[in-house]
Design a protein around this motif. Sequence first.
Motif, PDB file in Angstrom:
ATOM      1  N   HIS A   8       7.364  12.674   7.359  1.00  0.00           N
ATOM      2  CA  HIS A   8       8.043  13.095   6.431  1.00  0.00           C
ATOM      3  C   HIS A   8       9.271  12.787   5.379  1.00  0.00           C
ATOM      4  O   HIS A   8       9.598  12.913   4.780  1.00  0.00           O
ATOM      5  CB  HIS A   8       8.685  14.643   6.689  1.00  0.00           C
ATOM      6  N   TRP A   9      10.472  11.871   6.508  1.00  0.00           N
ATOM      7  CA  TRP A   9      11.024  10.842   6.059  1.00  0.00           C
ATOM      8  C   TRP A   9      10.393   9.631   4.525  1.00  0.00           C
ATOM      9  O   TRP A   9      11.072   9.718   3.546  1.00  0.00           O
ATOM     10  CB  TRP A   9      12.549  10.320   6.775  1.00  0.00           C
ATOM     11  N   ALA A  10       9.919   9.042   5.311  1.00  0.00           N
ATOM     12  CA  ALA A  10       9.067   8.470   4.565  1.00  0.00           C
ATOM     13  C   ALA A  10       8.079   8.510   3.115  1.00  0.00           C
ATOM     14  O   ALA A  10       8.561   7.877   2.647  1.00  0.00           O
ATOM     15  CB  ALA A  10       7.730   7.275   5.489  1.00  0.00           C
ATOM     16  N   ILE A  11       8.005  10.177   3.284  1.00  0.00           N
ATOM     17  CA  ILE A  11       6.835  10.419   2.133  1.00  0.00           C
ATOM     18  C   ILE A  11       8.472  10.827   1.401  1.00  0.00           C
ATOM     19  O   ILE A  11       8.196  10.560   0.516  1.00  0.00           O
ATOM     20  CB  ILE A  11       6.357  11.975   2.923  1.00  0.00           C
ATOM     21  N   GLU A  12       9.160  11.598   1.710  1.00  0.00           N
ATOM     22  CA  GLU A  12      10.694  12.041   0.422  1.00  0.00           C
ATOM     23  C   GLU A  12      10.798  10.838   0.041  1.00  0.00           C
ATOM     24  O   GLU A  12      10.924  10.106  -1.231  1.00  0.00           O
ATOM     25  CB  GLU A  12      11.270  12.126   1.292  1.00  0.00           C
ATOM     26  N   ALA A  14      10.344   1.037   3.483  1.00  0.00           N
ATOM     27  CA  ALA A  14      10.063   2.439   3.767  1.00  0.00           C
ATOM     28  C   ALA A  14       8.747   2.905   5.276  1.00  0.00           C
ATOM     29  O   ALA A  14       9.271   2.769   6.168  1.00  0.00           O
ATOM     30  CB  ALA A  14      10.731   3.481   2.871  1.00  0.00           C
ATOM     31  N   VAL A  15       7.871   2.012   4.924  1.00  0.00           N
ATOM     32  CA  VAL A  15       6.753   2.133   5.282  1.00  0.00           C
ATOM     33  C   VAL A  15       7.302   1.076   6.590  1.00  0.00           C
ATOM     34  O   VAL A  15       6.653   1.261   7.898  1.00  0.00           O
ATOM     35  CB  VAL A  15       5.867   1.990   4.388  1.00  0.00           C
ATOM     36  N   MET A  16       7.737  -0.008   6.359  1.00  0.00           N
ATOM     37  CA  MET A  16       7.772  -0.699   7.830  1.00  0.00           C
ATOM     38  C   MET A  16       8.749  -0.040   8.768  1.00  0.00           C
ATOM     39  O   MET A  16       8.346  -0.293  10.209  1.00  0.00           O
ATOM     40  CB  MET A  16       8.527  -1.601   7.022  1.00  0.00           C
ATOM     41  N   GLU A  17       9.450   0.718   8.404  1.00  0.00           N
ATOM     42  CA  GLU A  17      10.417   1.154   8.993  1.00  0.00           C
ATOM     43  C   GLU A  17       9.762   2.366   9.891  1.00  0.00           C
ATOM     44  O   GLU A  17       9.877   2.544  10.745  1.00  0.00           O
ATOM     45  CB  GLU A  17      11.562   2.134   8.170  1.00  0.00           C
ATOM     46  N   THR A  34      -0.450   8.787   7.905  1.00  0.00           N
ATOM     47  CA  THR A  34       0.727   8.559   6.556  1.00  0.00           C
ATOM     48  C   THR A  34       1.725   7.489   5.601  1.00  0.00           C
ATOM     49  O   THR A  34       1.201   6.895   4.707  1.00  0.00           O
ATOM     50  CB  THR A  34       2.125   9.138   7.143  1.00  0.00           C
ATOM     51  N   ALA A  35       1.422   5.816   6.402  1.00  0.00           N
ATOM     52  CA  ALA A  35       2.058   4.902   6.216  1.00  0.00           C
ATOM     53  C   ALA A  35       0.796   4.118   5.427  1.00  0.00           C
ATOM     54  O   ALA A  35       1.181   3.946   4.408  1.00  0.00           O
ATOM     55  CB  ALA A  35       1.568   4.240   7.549  1.00  0.00           C
ATOM     56  N   ALA A  36       0.091   4.304   5.823  1.00  0.00           N
ATOM     57  CA  ALA A  36      -1.047   3.772   4.967  1.00  0.00           C
ATOM     58  C   ALA A  36      -1.601   4.821   3.852  1.00  0.00           C
ATOM     59  O   ALA A  36      -1.585   3.341   2.707  1.00  0.00           O
ATOM     60  CB  ALA A  36      -2.806   3.542   5.663  1.00  0.00           C
ATOM     61  N   SER A  37      -1.412   6.477   3.864  1.00  0.00           N
ATOM     62  CA  SER A  37      -1.086   6.756   2.288  1.00  0.00           C
ATOM     63  C   SER A  37       0.131   6.613   1.326  1.00  0.00           C
ATOM     64  O   SER A  37      -0.771   6.028   0.191  1.00  0.00           O
ATOM     65  CB  SER A  37      -0.892   7.910   2.743  1.00  0.00           C
TER      66      SER A  37
END
Length: 846
Positions: free
Chosen positions: A696-700, A717-720, A743-746
Amino acid sequence: MAERRYDPKEIEPKWQAVWADERTWEVSNEPVPGEPQDATSYVLEMLPYPSGEPHIGHLKKYSVGDAIAHFHRRTGHRVLHPMGYDAFGLPAENHAIKTGVHPRDSTAASIASFQAQFRSWGISIDWSRELGTHEPSYYRWTQWIFLELLGAGLAYRKEAAVNWCPNDQTVLANEQVVDGACERCGATVEVRQLEQWFLRITDYAERLLNDLDSIDWPEHVKTMQRNWIGRSEGAEVTFHCADIKVSYPVFTTRPDTLFGATFFVMAPEHPDVMRLVEGTEHEQAVHDYINQALAESSEERGSAEKPKTGVALGRTVTNPVNGEQIPMFVADYVLMEYGTGAIMAVPAHDERDYAFARAYGLPIKRVIEGSPQDGGDEQGLPYTGDGLLVNCAVELDGIHNREALTRIVSRLDREGKGHASVNYRLRDWLVSRQRYWGCPIPVVYCDGCGMQPVPVEDLPVQLPDIEDYAPHGRSPLAAAEDWVATECPSCGGKARRETDTMDTFVDSSWYFLRYCDARNDEAAWDQAPLHRWMPVDQYIGGVEHAILHLMYARFFTKALADLGHLDFQEPFSALFTQGMVTNDGAKMSKSKGNVVSPAAIVERYGADTARCYILFVGPPDQDADWSDEGVEGIHRFLSRLWRLAADTADQLGTPPHAAGSEGPHAALPPTVHAPTGTMDIGEMEGDDLELARKAHWAIEKVSDDMRRFAFNTAIAAVMELLNDCSRLRDRVHLDTLRFGLATAASLLFPFAPHVCADIYEMLTGERVWEQPWPQADPEMLERDVYELVCQVNGKLRDRVQAPSDATPEDLKALCRAAPNVQAHIDGHEIVKEIVVPGKLVNLVVR
């Protein structure tokens, strides 16, 4: 089971075939019931010129545009994202001159290369709207627009200076003149006056200037346009040449210095210069000087440091305020693009005029007196400040120059010798080109009726096929005698077609309108599609087009609106200018041998790697240097993501939305109900909760970065998130891991669509592009503790867990107590403590 291998050559064609077969990215002009106006989005990259094959700049521009298009689609918009080609122009024509290959054929080959590579990149283009500006179905409407402008008095003919190669007997474009010589044969280029077609863009100067405040463009681009328009307030003053009974207007911002004008200077391009010396002893010297002067750029000629040169014209003009006869010169420091192409020279109060007067022994008359410390001719310098008038008329001497300025202009106005005026640096747009490969100008010339427009029902006036593309003292089209000979639409008698073609900037000044209704055979566009799509919501292109293309497109839009064809004033609501991609710090060029081929990168690593890298290497609006190691790093990142997702999918078995499953996300517990949903924190704990929070942090983070075009930090951020998925893979439930990876793929899909579509389908059984953009759960973003970065003198020394409600004093104490921080502050004095709540503490020591 052996670990599965990430293979772009298998994955990318698979998804490209799906998108092509299902025509995924096509969008209809038909209204959607209940659809609000803001539910549509028009994303457009600047029209590319199809020469050879796409270069790395194209890859960057379209990677930026495609990321925006995908984000807009998944945030609730119906997106128009079309493609076309700015296909007329000199490169194809020069190629034809060298090889005999028709420009149409070489252009078709280049377009085929662009089509193949853009499809291999997976760019989400609506190919049903594809167009080329060289197609008669397109330039028919370019000609219609020209006739509309002609009918409104916005298109006209007049004499203008052109570059002329005496060896090839042809007009040369500015870019074909190198160091004053023809780039093809090396002959010294001359200047000739020819009848040319112009468009009255100057009628729109004030609106083009003022309306910059209404659009969301980078400030530096607006500044470039403001400077190009160049608004100045002053006076237009008339100087009369009694010898030939012609008056010459001059624009000046300093009419207060008129009494100090001691000579008169014309630009080398001024159409009357040769007329003034024709048949006189000065003719040859002036002719030679003009050709020499025009070998240099305007920037070089206008430089204050450049020695001042010129030639006397042997004529005088009358200074309108005192009746004095002052000599006329032609000099290269005067530019045709400023004012009227002629100036009154006031050497006592202008640095360039002063330098010219000293070089040629001309009078220097001071008419404004400053304080003694201000200097002036006694100190070898002109005085450019304010002060009291001297050496003028009795009624003006002793008056402050700013007050005198108003009085002088009023007097000129009363006497019919001048008036207050606003001047623009902007010049009317010269659109004539003595070339073959361009849009024919739809007018004919009749000896009895004069110039006549071609009737609209007879459009398009098509380019004829010719055998010799090289001009021989005239436009190449003039050689097509059967084509040139036609009937006058007014009287039916013999007439001749215009043999000039249009500047290719005309073609690209309206293409964005045609995309909205690209298959309309009855009109350039219908109003309904334009209401739906225009203006363009996001325009993307290089800053090198900040002036001409953008200015011309804005002019066309305003003119067409005035003619009742459009109901908006600006074509591009928002503009993004991408930076250049360099190699070893230098601009890529074949001559330097440092060109990176997108095709080669895609062949070796796949399109997703190429697209992701080009946006990860740095902020997309800035220049970035290519790195082969960086490309390999991105490839490893995508490979890790795909392999972990494939392994997780294998462990999970049938995806929750695959055929035979109980329904969408049937296997997902409520706590991880798909990447677009929310989570019940109460049902999660430990590592599962940590990974869910990270997702959810990555989404934000990515959502915010997408809105700011910070694509490099979005990818980071996706790498993290992937790092946490890898670290926690054996410590969380498979459903939680699936959530993190999906989520990463999205989130990564706008940058690497093929691999992310593959991953998302493996994990969820669904198509990622059909899913709404994921939303972060605010509760998941709230944490009892967070990781505090601890720095000493700006360098990272430790990280510690800090309570979310810690005060700045608490954070300082935590930082000072961190073991590795203590090792670096021991024996040093802390002189400053900088706290960034929620992020870091920096201790400054000495």
